[in-house]
Motif scaffolding. Sequence first.
Motif, PDB file in Angstrom:
ATOM      1  N   ASP A  32      -2.737  -0.183 -11.084  1.00  0.00           N
ATOM      2  CA  ASP A  32      -1.989   1.066 -11.201  1.00  0.00           C
ATOM      3  C   ASP A  32      -0.859   1.034 -10.175  1.00  0.00           C
ATOM      4  OD1 ASP A  32      -1.252   3.544 -12.104  1.00  0.00           O
ATOM      5  OD2 ASP A  32      -2.768   4.655 -10.965  1.00  0.00           O
ATOM      6  N   ILE A  33       0.171   1.807 -10.453  1.00  0.00           N
ATOM      7  CA  ILE A  33       1.240   1.959  -9.470  1.00  0.00           C
ATOM      8  C   ILE A  33       1.522   3.445  -9.322  1.00  0.00           C
ATOM      9  CG2 ILE A  33       3.662   1.497  -8.939  1.00  0.00           C
ATOM     10  CD1 ILE A  33       3.403  -1.183 -10.083  1.00  0.00           C
ATOM     11  N   THR A  34       1.482   3.914  -8.054  1.00  0.00           N
ATOM     12  CA  THR A  34       1.779   5.325  -7.773  1.00  0.00           C
ATOM     13  C   THR A  34       2.994   5.348  -6.841  1.00  0.00           C
ATOM     14  OG1 THR A  34       0.206   5.241  -5.947  1.00  0.00           O
ATOM     15  CG2 THR A  34      -0.609   6.095  -8.033  1.00  0.00           C
ATOM     16  N   PRO A  35       4.194   5.284  -7.449  1.00  0.00           N
ATOM     17  CA  PRO A  35       5.393   5.000  -6.640  1.00  0.00           C
ATOM     18  C   PRO A  35       6.045   6.234  -6.035  1.00  0.00           C
ATOM     19  CG  PRO A  35       5.963   5.006  -8.960  1.00  0.00           C
ATOM     20  CD  PRO A  35       4.523   5.456  -8.864  1.00  0.00           C
ATOM     21  N   GLY A  36       5.236   7.241  -5.674  1.00  0.00           N
ATOM     22  CA  GLY A  36       5.801   8.487  -5.159  1.00  0.00           C
ATOM     23  C   GLY A  36       6.707   8.284  -3.957  1.00  0.00           C
ATOM     24  N   ALA A  89       6.260  -5.309 -12.125  1.00  0.00           N
ATOM     25  CA  ALA A  89       5.412  -4.125 -12.239  1.00  0.00           C
ATOM     26  C   ALA A  89       6.144  -2.884 -11.742  1.00  0.00           C
ATOM     27  CB  ALA A  89       4.123  -4.331 -11.445  1.00  0.00           C
ATOM     28  N   LEU A  90       6.892  -3.029 -10.638  1.00  0.00           N
ATOM     29  CA  LEU A  90       7.654  -1.886 -10.129  1.00  0.00           C
ATOM     30  C   LEU A  90       8.773  -1.504 -11.096  1.00  0.00           C
ATOM     31  CD1 LEU A  90       7.907  -2.546  -6.285  1.00  0.00           C
ATOM     32  CD2 LEU A  90       6.687  -0.714  -7.448  1.00  0.00           C
ATOM     33  N   ALA A  91       9.432  -2.519 -11.667  1.00  0.00           N
ATOM     34  CA  ALA A  91      10.512  -2.240 -12.622  1.00  0.00           C
ATOM     35  C   ALA A  91       9.963  -1.424 -13.791  1.00  0.00           C
ATOM     36  CB  ALA A  91      11.136  -3.541 -13.108  1.00  0.00           C
ATOM     37  N   ALA A  92       8.773  -1.800 -14.267  1.00  0.00           N
ATOM     38  CA  ALA A  92       8.154  -1.067 -15.381  1.00  0.00           C
ATOM     39  C   ALA A  92       7.834   0.357 -14.948  1.00  0.00           C
ATOM     40  CB  ALA A  92       6.894  -1.786 -15.836  1.00  0.00           C
ATOM     41  N   SER A  93       7.195   0.482 -13.783  1.00  0.00           N
ATOM     42  CA  SER A  93       6.739   1.781 -13.320  1.00  0.00           C
ATOM     43  C   SER A  93       7.904   2.726 -13.031  1.00  0.00           C
ATOM     44  CB  SER A  93       5.872   1.579 -12.074  1.00  0.00           C
ATOM     45  OG  SER A  93       5.666   2.781 -11.412  1.00  0.00           O
ATOM     46  N   LEU A  94       9.011   2.161 -12.540  1.00  0.00           N
ATOM     47  CA  LEU A  94      10.157   2.991 -12.142  1.00  0.00           C
ATOM     48  C   LEU A  94      11.158   3.170 -13.272  1.00  0.00           C
ATOM     49  CD1 LEU A  94      10.712   1.349  -8.648  1.00  0.00           C
ATOM     50  CD2 LEU A  94       9.907   3.674  -9.041  1.00  0.00           C
ATOM     51  N   GLY A  95      10.872   2.566 -14.445  1.00  0.00           N
ATOM     52  CA  GLY A  95      11.821   2.660 -15.552  1.00  0.00           C
ATOM     53  C   GLY A  95      13.160   2.031 -15.218  1.00  0.00           C
ATOM     54  N   SER A 153       0.827  -1.198   0.000  1.00  0.00           N
ATOM     55  CA  SER A 153       0.000   0.000   0.000  1.00  0.00           C
ATOM     56  C   SER A 153       0.869   1.259   0.000  1.00  0.00           C
ATOM     57  CB  SER A 153      -0.920  -0.034   1.230  1.00  0.00           C
ATOM     58  OG  SER A 153      -1.545   1.192   1.425  1.00  0.00           O
ATOM     59  N   GLN A 154       1.858   1.300   0.872  1.00  0.00           N
ATOM     60  CA  GLN A 154       2.740   2.471   0.920  1.00  0.00           C
ATOM     61  C   GLN A 154       3.529   2.642  -0.374  1.00  0.00           C
ATOM     62  OE1 GLN A 154       5.020   1.552   4.443  1.00  0.00           O
ATOM     63  NE2 GLN A 154       3.695   2.742   5.780  1.00  0.00           N
ATOM     64  N   ALA A 155       3.848   1.513  -1.019  1.00  0.00           N
ATOM     65  CA  ALA A 155       4.615   1.570  -2.265  1.00  0.00           C
ATOM     66  C   ALA A 155       3.742   1.974  -3.450  1.00  0.00           C
ATOM     67  CB  ALA A 155       5.267   0.216  -2.536  1.00  0.00           C
ATOM     68  N   GLY A 156       2.436   2.091  -3.216  1.00  0.00           N
ATOM     69  CA  GLY A 156       1.528   2.548  -4.273  1.00  0.00           C
ATOM     70  C   GLY A 156       1.080   1.449  -5.226  1.00  0.00           C
ATOM     71  N   ILE A 157       1.035   0.219  -4.736  1.00  0.00           N
ATOM     72  CA  ILE A 157       0.553  -0.893  -5.563  1.00  0.00           C
ATOM     73  C   ILE A 157      -0.982  -0.908  -5.468  1.00  0.00           C
ATOM     74  CG2 ILE A 157       0.718  -3.369  -6.040  1.00  0.00           C
ATOM     75  CD1 ILE A 157       3.488  -2.292  -6.008  1.00  0.00           C
ATOM     76  N   ILE A 158      -1.637  -0.334  -6.464  1.00  0.00           N
ATOM     77  CA  ILE A 158      -3.088  -0.206  -6.456  1.00  0.00           C
ATOM     78  C   ILE A 158      -3.685  -1.410  -7.214  1.00  0.00           C
ATOM     79  CG2 ILE A 158      -5.012   1.337  -6.959  1.00  0.00           C
ATOM     80  CD1 ILE A 158      -2.838   2.698  -5.329  1.00  0.00           C
ATOM     81  N   THR A 159      -4.634  -2.085  -6.590  1.00  0.00           N
ATOM     82  CA  THR A 159      -5.150  -3.325  -7.172  1.00  0.00           C
ATOM     83  C   THR A 159      -6.674  -3.318  -7.279  1.00  0.00           C
ATOM     84  OG1 THR A 159      -5.570  -4.531  -5.109  1.00  0.00           O
ATOM     85  CG2 THR A 159      -3.299  -4.509  -5.916  1.00  0.00           C
ATOM     86  N   THR A 160      -7.186  -4.370  -7.924  1.00  0.00           N
ATOM     87  CA  THR A 160      -8.614  -4.643  -7.864  1.00  0.00           C
ATOM     88  C   THR A 160      -8.965  -5.087  -6.452  1.00  0.00           C
ATOM     89  OG1 THR A 160      -8.247  -6.958  -8.427  1.00  0.00           O
ATOM     90  CG2 THR A 160      -8.618  -5.437 -10.263  1.00  0.00           C
ATOM     91  N   GLY A 161     -10.224  -5.304  -6.177  1.00  0.00           N
ATOM     92  CA  GLY A 161     -10.656  -5.654  -4.828  1.00  0.00           C
ATOM     93  C   GLY A 161     -10.839  -7.146  -4.593  1.00  0.00           C
ATOM     94  N   THR A 162     -10.357  -7.975  -5.527  1.00  0.00           N
ATOM     95  CA  THR A 162     -10.533  -9.424  -5.366  1.00  0.00           C
ATOM     96  C   THR A 162      -9.536  -9.975  -4.366  1.00  0.00           C
ATOM     97  OG1 THR A 162     -11.027  -9.441  -7.728  1.00  0.00           O
ATOM     98  CG2 THR A 162     -10.798 -11.576  -6.641  1.00  0.00           C
ATOM     99  N   GLU A 188       5.031  -4.880 -20.649  1.00  0.00           N
ATOM    100  CA  GLU A 188       5.732  -3.634 -20.315  1.00  0.00           C
ATOM    101  C   GLU A 188       7.176  -3.637 -20.822  1.00  0.00           C
ATOM    102  OE1 GLU A 188       4.262  -1.104 -18.845  1.00  0.00           O
ATOM    103  OE2 GLU A 188       2.353  -2.057 -18.351  1.00  0.00           O
ATOM    104  N   ASN A 189       7.550  -4.724 -21.502  1.00  0.00           N
ATOM    105  CA  ASN A 189       8.905  -4.853 -22.053  1.00  0.00           C
ATOM    106  C   ASN A 189       9.983  -4.678 -20.982  1.00  0.00           C
ATOM    107  OD1 ASN A 189      10.617  -5.444 -24.151  1.00  0.00           O
ATOM    108  ND2 ASN A 189      10.833  -3.309 -24.799  1.00  0.00           N
ATOM    109  N   VAL A 190       9.824  -5.404 -19.871  1.00  0.00           N
ATOM    110  CA  VAL A 190      10.812  -5.375 -18.789  1.00  0.00           C
ATOM    111  C   VAL A 190      11.737  -6.588 -18.938  1.00  0.00           C
ATOM    112  CG1 VAL A 190      11.144  -5.578 -16.290  1.00  0.00           C
ATOM    113  CG2 VAL A 190       9.235  -4.227 -17.194  1.00  0.00           C
TER     114      VAL A 190
END
Lengths: 421, 421
Positions: free
Chosen positions: B115-119, B160-166, B98-107, B223-225
């Motif tokens: 979504d990832i919001t890695p602020g 997913a983090l690798a993609a989001s963080l480039g 959650s703190q890392a910004g890993i946003i998921t579905t509710g299942t 994401e071509n990681v």
Amino acid sequence: MGRVVQKYGGSSVADAESIKRVAKRIVATKQQGNDVVVVISAMGDTTDNLMDLALEVSPVPPPRELDMLLTAGERMSAALLAMAIADQGLHARSLTGSQAGIITTGTHGNARIIDITPGRITSALDLGDVVIVAGFQGVAQDTKDVTTLGRGASDTTAVALAASLGADHCEIYTDVDGVFTADPRIVPSARRIPRISYEEMLEMAACGAKILHLRCVEYARRENVKVHVRSSFSDKDGTWVEELEEGSQMEQAIISGVAHDRGEAKITIVGVPDRVGEAARIFEAVAATEINIDMIVQNVSAVETGRTDISFTLPKADGTAAIATLQALQAGVGFTDILYDDQIGKVSVVGVGMRSHPGVTAKFFSALAAAEVNIEMISTSEIRISVVVNQDDVDRAVVAAHTAFGLDSSEQAVVYAGTGR
Amino acid sequence: MGRVVQKYGGSSVADAESIKRVAKRIVATKQQGNDVVVVISAMGDTTDNLMDLALEVSPVPPPRELDMLLTAGERMSAALLAMAIADQGLHARSLTGSQAGIITTGTHGNARIIDITPGRITSALDLGDVVIVAGFQGVAQDTKDVTTLGRGASDTTAVALAASLGADHCEIYTDVDGVFTADPRIVPSARRIPRISYEEMLEMAACGAKILHLRCVEYARRENVKVHVRSSFSDKDGTWVEELEEGSQMEQAIISGVAHDRGEAKITIVGVPDRVGEAARIFEAVAATEINIDMIVQNVSAVETGRTDISFTLPKADGTAAIATLQALQAGVGFTDILYDDQIGKVSVVGVGMRSHPGVTAKFFSALAAAEVNIEMISTSEIRISVVVNQDDVDRAVVAAHTAFGLDSSEQAVVYAGTGR
């Protein structure tokens, strides 16, 4: 229809069986028509085990990471308790401190609650859910990092939530039947105190009664939250901590209870020059190291030397740090010696009744004299008299005071094994 | 100066010593001048133990509460790893999903990252910190409840983090040296595959190669990681999973690897009336129970009866549920019988090279024939041929295919004990 906050300590949820037992009690409270919010500690020894693991990995774990680690304990017990309640047919929802809106300062390991935003709790209550909140934790207002609230903090979480949610009262479940007139392990004839004022409970807690932590009682008094301290192993009424009107109790006892504390040590600074500001200089230096000093006694100076001795008590754990601080000060202030004694104990009699009974001090001291207990230091408040005695004399002093003030009962107190947080 | 995401599985952080070893590797990567983000699984058997505890409390724990409980595992290992890194002199900061910004579905139990919001990650990296993210978890976009991402999900978190963080690439640390041409426990002469395309890795994963989870590879391809699968017990290069240009590899092997899977069972529906829509009706009903069907084979109808047999494979764990669903359908559809066989295994040859080599099927089947392996079902994709055989024949079939396509090496593969998540 009421709203109740209940708090269960680690010994009440030590294993799966205990968790189910606690769930049953919660379900019963809910079925009586109450909104129920539960604050839960970590299971049994979880916190200690996690701390051991941390020390295996790093001798001085960073406080932020330690908080991240330790808060997992309450998270687990909260989720398990919610499952156990669901298994008994009710909807339950566990929330971390952060999710419950416990906003704190950023002091990891000893954060203070500065605000509560209980939106998720009230939404869940509105849906008819039982809400389980992980105790002992919150989220720092500035950094959004997870924090822990220090010793005794699940109790404080519970009282703070009770205040914020406008609960009728806060039930603190523990492994004894309530607050006693003295520790039943020392005084088998000690009696449960049915009602006690915040002031008295504060003095009891400050003087070594372990049942409620000082911060929790302070919070309850400030927010005027009635606290019911009771056993999770029985249905008996425990002790109500609440605002008592002066003289409201029939046959008001002069003394409500006798507390004792073996956790302190005494430091004596010998030969302090009797000049204005020297004592302040000493205690400012000690305060700067965040050591909590308890009793302070300064003797009248000896006229011929112009010097005096200053003694104070402090938690044993802080002894080494305090001595180091004082040694650094010795040359500057010019005192002659530092003496350290950790073979002491503090015995206190507490009661609002002593306001209107001037003879209490005399009665207490003569009881100690009759029991051949030597008094080393004395300190008093409006509703408390504390003495420091030799550690070996503590039990005898407690029994003597308990008897002298007529607190003995014929009924023996019930004591359970184990301790709460 | 690069940016690397590393993921360590539960067997790499099973105890304090392993955690310190992993910390050392992270510190080395950081000291080479990289920004380092680490995704971590729970220690050793933690997740299984927590699951056992949950089942002690409730036979059917609510998924929301199970997620709350299980996520404590990665939280603990993340905090401990941060402490171990700090102990080696670097700043490290653990973050929950959650703190890392890993946003998921509710299942709950099987959420998807949306979504990832890695602020908070990038802020910490900007300060020079190593960031440790608890794998396998996120926070639901709608409810803000804590979620878990299902099997193999820490790998997916990392990609997913690798993609989001480039990030330059994503390193998946496990207990083997990489992806092999076959399971070295069955084929001791199996070779490590130095580079493999996403497509091939997807087929390998779908056909039973346990080293990377399907969803992780799908995510990496989308994401071509670049993913580097390697051992946390050595410094050797592992297997790079990446986009390979057609024919870019010298001496392109026709087949990259042989995968096998003993986790499936076969259901045959006997005597299905050969009418339009009957097969659809059957598979819609099975799909509605969320059972993943793998291979499907339908025979040509017997002219005299106007009926056909339909066989399909599915995970053994779903067998009972599928049979119950089919039995409920039997009268309506009018088929005659349901046969269940869990004594099967699937053997697959995978390779982009088969696109340009039409003789692969013949070579595979004749190798199986020479090894006296009977083929029960066949399914193919553009770069894969799979056969279902008797479970007892799986090893023989894998060895025969591996040899037939020239994959054997003289150098023996190194196999370590234990498994990653």
